[in-house]
Write an enzyme that holds these catalytic residues in place. Structure first.
Site, PDB file in Angstrom:
ATOM      1  N   ASP A  64      40.448  42.020  42.120  1.00 36.53           N
ATOM      2  CA  ASP A  64      40.916  40.805  42.775  1.00 36.53           C
ATOM      3  C   ASP A  64      42.325  40.454  42.306  1.00 36.53           C
ATOM      4  OD1 ASP A  64      40.673  38.444  44.303  1.00 36.53           O
ATOM      5  OD2 ASP A  64      40.364  37.342  42.435  1.00 36.53           O
ATOM      6  N   THR A  97      44.666  37.970  48.132  1.00 40.44           N
ATOM      7  CA  THR A  97      45.536  37.700  46.992  1.00 40.44           C
ATOM      8  C   THR A  97      46.432  38.891  46.664  1.00 40.44           C
ATOM      9  OG1 THR A  97      43.626  38.240  45.662  1.00 40.44           O
ATOM     10  CG2 THR A  97      44.145  35.939  45.894  1.00 40.44           C
ATOM     11  N   THR A  98      45.894  40.101  46.831  1.00 37.53           N
ATOM     12  CA  THR A  98      46.727  41.274  46.595  1.00 37.53           C
ATOM     13  C   THR A  98      47.796  41.347  47.682  1.00 37.53           C
ATOM     14  OG1 THR A  98      44.692  42.330  45.902  1.00 37.53           O
ATOM     15  CG2 THR A  98      46.625  43.709  46.050  1.00 37.53           C
ATOM     16  N   ASP A 394      34.828  35.746  46.854  1.00 38.84           N
ATOM     17  CA  ASP A 394      35.785  36.037  47.933  1.00 38.84           C
ATOM     18  C   ASP A 394      35.082  36.027  49.277  1.00 38.84           C
ATOM     19  OD1 ASP A 394      37.675  36.362  46.039  1.00 38.84           O
ATOM     20  OD2 ASP A 394      38.336  38.345  46.674  1.00 38.84           O
TER      21      ASP A 394
HETATM   22  P1  ADP Z   1      43.211  41.264  49.064  1.00 40.01           P
HETATM   23  O1  ADP Z   1      43.096  40.804  47.651  1.00 40.01           O
HETATM   24  O2  ADP Z   1      44.575  41.062  49.608  1.00 40.01           O
HETATM   25  O3  ADP Z   1      42.145  40.742  49.939  1.00 40.01           O
HETATM   26  P2  ADP Z   1      41.855  43.756  49.280  1.00 40.01           P
HETATM   27  O4  ADP Z   1      41.812  44.764  48.189  1.00 40.01           O
HETATM   28  O5  ADP Z   1      40.633  42.973  49.543  1.00 40.01           O
HETATM   29  O6  ADP Z   1      43.093  42.824  49.003  1.00 40.01           O
HETATM   30  O7  ADP Z   1      42.273  44.551  50.592  1.00 40.01           O
HETATM   31  C1  ADP Z   1      42.421  43.910  51.809  1.00 40.01           C
HETATM   32  C2  ADP Z   1      42.985  44.855  52.841  1.00 40.01           C
HETATM   33  O8  ADP Z   1      42.101  45.933  53.097  1.00 40.01           O
HETATM   34  C3  ADP Z   1      43.166  44.112  54.155  1.00 40.01           C
HETATM   35  O9  ADP Z   1      44.439  44.421  54.675  1.00 40.01           O
HETATM   36  C4  ADP Z   1      42.055  44.681  55.021  1.00 40.01           C
HETATM   37  O10 ADP Z   1      42.404  44.681  56.373  1.00 40.01           O
HETATM   38  C5  ADP Z   1      41.912  46.061  54.486  1.00 40.01           C
HETATM   39  N1  ADP Z   1      40.583  46.608  54.754  1.00 40.01           N
HETATM   40  C6  ADP Z   1      39.399  46.115  54.356  1.00 40.01           C
HETATM   41  N2  ADP Z   1      38.368  46.866  54.795  1.00 40.01           N
HETATM   42  C7  ADP Z   1      38.926  47.884  55.494  1.00 40.01           C
HETATM   43  C8  ADP Z   1      38.391  49.003  56.192  1.00 40.01           C
HETATM   44  N3  ADP Z   1      37.085  49.219  56.266  1.00 40.01           N
HETATM   45  N4  ADP Z   1      39.255  49.841  56.812  1.00 40.01           N
HETATM   46  C9  ADP Z   1      40.584  49.617  56.733  1.00 40.01           C
HETATM   47  N5  ADP Z   1      41.134  48.584  56.078  1.00 40.01           N
HETATM   48  C10 ADP Z   1      40.339  47.717  55.468  1.00 40.01           C
HETATM   49 MG    MG Z   2      40.079  41.093  49.778  1.00 36.87          MG
END
Ligand code: ADP
Ligand code: MG
Length: 559
Positions: A64, A97-98, A394
């Site tokens: 996270d 957040t990332t 989250d």
């Molecule tokens: P954050 O902390 O920003 O939420 P995450 O590590 O949760 O970061 O990653 C979020 C990103 O991953 C988003 O851009 C989301 O669209 C993408 N994402 C999540 N699941 C999938 C998936 N199954 N296929 C492609 N992209 C995905």
């Molecule tokens: Mg996320």
């Protein structure tokens, strides 16, 4: 000769360290980029986790962004801004957040060559602000509403959003299982804003799949005295009495000072105290309650008294848990046992004490107001279960967001590509330098799909070219929802594959990241006050000196 004797003007205190100008700005940008590089690899379903340990020996494993940023303990004054936007994104929307940190870093990275070439920051800032407004408008335009669906259908759609959030986490393997659980929990609390109505209890051991949802309250069995085991451990539709008083013999133990002239009176004092407590206990029993919970201690005498009358009791219940029982079961916490009217008693369908792994839990399920839910999490190591809790948090936030303003956008970098394309097109209609700046902003947005590919080990250039082509080809919206296909390394329609994100996540991320980037661009001088430095103690000063080394070395120095 006289002119040489001119007194020196001392403006700042001795020891003040300032660095200013272009060099300072560039050093700030470098620092922010460095922070971006740290969290970069955690983005997306194939993102890696970070293990952070401090000198106290506590270990956290997390994916996270906000948690990592908080724990990194960043000392660089400009880079600290990133910690703040990650935190604000976390409290505002709970996810992304990332993304927000990465975007801010990328915006600045794109701005760097312009700064080096001598472009004034204000020009960049103005263009970035315009670009951000345009981008947000575009996101809003592309968002699809999930309003007006039946409850079952809506639940399914919400579960998809939750699954997208969870897919990037440690518990991603079980995302469907947890997504449904999260949706049920959020649905249970309805429109209530109090997030703490959803309790998450962690019980190390067992399997992730052993986790379960209670449509009510569950908490770990509290400390109990002898006699407790004789109490019944299960009731159907019991009346529940909630107290905030001590049911214990006290004064005698606590050295209360009593002056007696006649030793034979002592017994009467002791008796008096016993009478008081028996009176209290009688009143509890008379109320008809079968379960008595108190925030304060319930002593051995009371425990045995309740056991003899087939009543269950638990003392020292955590305030949070007691309040949740009150909310769920519909009772009110009492501070006196006088005059207990039936209205203040709560009830639930089933109360029982159950073994969960190595712990015993008091579980109240089927609560009438149904306004609370508890997730009991199981799983291996402590760090694992803690990360699972953060991940569920989250997901809960995302589902709540989606329930509230129910528009979603396709994830997997699809929305970012589309907005980027739109900005590029728009920039061509602008004359002047601003065209270049908006173009750079558009380019920066591509960092999301690129990083998703990089983290999954795909050829980012290849995938991005395919995506650009797909997004450029469309004439009437088709192709707009194409994003990275995390399973094959190609591209896929994120919308059709249910990789959905609530629109607010993106809107907030773009907004916050642009603000942070503009803020950093607008700083051209850092002044370090020597007084505050000494006040912060040795450790902090040492770290500050190290962290700011870049700025000092490059910037001009004035004394
Ligand atoms: P954050 O902390 O920003 O939420 P995450 O590590 O949760 O970061 O990653 C979020 C990103 O991953 C988003 O851009 C989301 O669209 C993408 N994402 C999540 N699941 C999938 C998936 N199954 N296929 C492609 N992209 C995905
Ligand atoms: Mg996320």
């Amino acid at each position: 000769m006289a002119s040489m004797m001119q007194p020196q003007i001392i403006l700042l205190k001795e020891g003040t360290d300032t660095s200013q100008g272009k060099a300072q700005l560039l050093s700030n940008i470098n620092a922010v980029t460095a922070v971006g590089d740290v969290v970069r690899t955690t983005l997306g379903p194939r993102g890696m986790d970070k293990l952070i340990h401090d000198d106290k020996g506590s270990v956290t494993i997390s994916n996270d962004g906000a948690t990592i940023m908080k724990l990194l303990d960043i000392v660089h004054p400009a880079a600290k801004i990133l910690v703040d936007i990650a935190k604000s994104q976390d409290s505002e929307v709970g996810d992304g957040t990332t993304t927000v940190v990465l975007l801010a870093a990328e915006f600045l990275k794109e701005a760097k060559p312009f700064v080096e070439d001598g472009v004034h920051s204000q020009n960049l800032i103005r263009s970035y602000r315009t670009a951000s407004t345009l981008a947000i408008e575009k996101v809003k335009e592309l968002a699809v509403s999930i309003e007006g669906k039946s409850v079952e259908e809506k639940k399914g759609l919400l579960a998809k959003c939750a699954a997208t959030t969870l897919s990037s986490k440690l518990i991603g393997g079980e995302k469907e299982f947890f997504a449904t659980m999260v949706v049920d929990a959020v649905m249970a609390i309805g429109d209530d804003d109090r997030l703490n109505l959803i309790g998450i209890k962690k019980v190390p051991g067992g399997n992730m799949r052993d986790s379960f949802l209670v449509d009510g309250v569950a908490f770990k069995k509290t400390f109990s005295y002898a006699g407790f085991e004789q109490q019944p451990k299960k009731f159907l539709n019991p009346k529940i009495l909630l107290l905030n008083i001590e049911l214990e013999l006290k004064s005698e133990k606590e050295n209360a000072e009593i002056r007696l002239s006649d030793p034979s009176q002592y017994q009467s004092i002791v008796d008096a105290e016993w009478n008081i407590i028996y009176d209290k206990l009688d009143k509890c029993v008379e109320s008809g309650a079968k379960v008595v919970l108190s925030r304060l201690a319930i002593g051995d005498l009371a425990t045995q008294y309740f056991a003899d009358r087939d009543i269950f009791c638990a003392g020292r219940v955590a305030e949070e848990d007691l309040n949740r029982v009150a909310a769920a079961a519909g009772g009110t916490v009492q501070t006196s046992v006088n005059n207990i009217i039936p209205e203040v008693l709560g009830t639930c369908e089933i109360f029982e004490e159950k073994q969960v792994g190595g712990e015993r839990f008091n579980i109240f399920s089927g609560c009438p107001s149904g306004r609370t839910a508890t997730i009991v999490l199981r799983g291996g190591a402590d760090q694992f279960i803690e990360e699972a809790e953060r991940s569920l948090h989250d997901a809960i936030m995302i589902v709540r967001r989606a329930v509230k303003n129910s528009t979603v956008v396709p994830g997997g970098g699809a929305i970012d590509m589309e907005v980027s394309k739109y900005l590029r097109q728009h920039s061509r209609t602008i004359a002047g330098k601003s065209q270049l700046f908006i173009n750079s902003y558009a380019k920066a947005l591509e960092v999301i799909p690129r990083q998703l590919c990089d983290n999954a080990g795909f050829d980012a250039t290849d995938v991005l070219n395919k995506l650009r082509q797909k997004h450029a080809m469309q004439s009437a919206g088709e192709g707009a929802s194409y994003g990275v296909d995390i399973n094959t390394g190609g591209i896929a329609d994120s919308y059709a594959n249910f990789v959905w994100e609530p629109a607010v996540v993106k809107i907030n991320a773009i907004n916050a990241a642009t603000e942070a980037a503009c803020l950093i661009l607008s700083v051209d001088e850092t002044v370090k006050n020597p007084k505050s430095e000494s006040a912060q103690g040795d450790a902090a000063t040492g770290a500050m000196g190290r962290g700011r080394g870049g700025g000092r070395g490059r910037g001009m120095r004035r004394r």
